[in-house]
Scaffold this motif. Structure first.
Motif, short mmCIF file in Angstrom:
data_model
loop_
_atom_site.label_atom_id
_atom_site.label_comp_id
_atom_site.label_asym_id
_atom_site.label_seq_id
_atom_site.Cartn_x
_atom_site.Cartn_y
_atom_site.Cartn_z
N THR A 6 0.83 -1.21 0.00
CA THR A 6 0.00 0.00 0.00
C THR A 6 0.86 1.26 0.00
O THR A 6 0.54 2.23 -0.69
CB THR A 6 -0.98 0.03 1.19
N ARG A 23 -4.74 3.13 -0.22
CA ARG A 23 -5.20 2.90 1.16
C ARG A 23 -5.25 1.41 1.46
O ARG A 23 -5.48 0.59 0.57
CB ARG A 23 -6.58 3.52 1.34
N CYS A 24 -5.07 1.08 2.72
CA CYS A 24 -5.17 -0.33 3.16
C CYS A 24 -6.54 -0.89 2.80
O CYS A 24 -6.66 -2.06 2.41
CB CYS A 24 -4.93 -0.44 4.65
N GLU A 25 -7.57 -0.07 2.93
CA GLU A 25 -8.93 -0.52 2.61
C GLU A 25 -9.08 -0.87 1.14
O GLU A 25 -9.81 -1.80 0.79
CB GLU A 25 -9.95 0.57 2.98
N THR A 26 -8.36 -0.14 0.30
CA THR A 26 -8.42 -0.44 -1.14
C THR A 26 -7.83 -1.81 -1.42
O THR A 26 -8.44 -2.63 -2.12
CB THR A 26 -7.64 0.64 -1.94
N SER A 74 -7.48 -4.23 0.67
CA SER A 74 -8.36 -5.21 1.30
C SER A 74 -9.56 -5.52 0.39
O SER A 74 -9.95 -6.68 0.24
CB SER A 74 -8.84 -4.69 2.65
N ARG A 75 -10.11 -4.50 -0.21
CA ARG A 75 -11.24 -4.69 -1.12
C ARG A 75 -10.82 -5.51 -2.33
O ARG A 75 -11.51 -6.42 -2.76
CB ARG A 75 -11.81 -3.33 -1.54
N SER A 107 -10.57 -9.19 -1.75
CA SER A 107 -11.84 -9.90 -1.61
C SER A 107 -12.42 -10.30 -2.97
O SER A 107 -13.42 -11.01 -3.02
CB SER A 107 -12.85 -9.05 -0.84
#
Length: 90
Positions: A39, A45-48, A50-51, A54
């Motif tokens: 990242t 972003r970490c959330e990106t 992570s998404r 998935s």
């Protein structure tokens, strides 16, 4: 040169739904780089990440990159200590 052609062929076979930075993230993760460093390196972003992780297509890209790395190691008899360089750089 042949190795680069193999890599280009592998990337070409991956779905066009993944963008270049997603393919790069998949390669970095497959090489052993920690998600946090991926990242930072890609400025996402970490959330990106992570998404992306998935999504089946992204996981498939990681798996294909892992297989490519394994084939390279097997073909060229790369020693494990050399492969662990990525871990030391993290």
């Amino acid at each position: 040169m042949a190795l680069q052609n193999q890599k280009n062929n592998l990337v070409a076979k991956m779905s066009s739904k993944l963008k270049n930075n997603q393919l790069l993230a998949a390669e970095l993760l497959a090489s052993g780089m920690k998600a946090k460093h991926v990242t930072q390196k890609l400025n996402i972003r970490c959330e990106t990440l992570s998404r992306w992780k998935s999504k089946d297509e992204f996981v498939g890209a990681i798996n294909k990159s892992s297989e490519s790395i394994k084939l390279f190691i097997k073909k060229y008899n790369v020693q494990k200590s050399f492969v662990n360089l990525t871990e030391m750089m993290n």
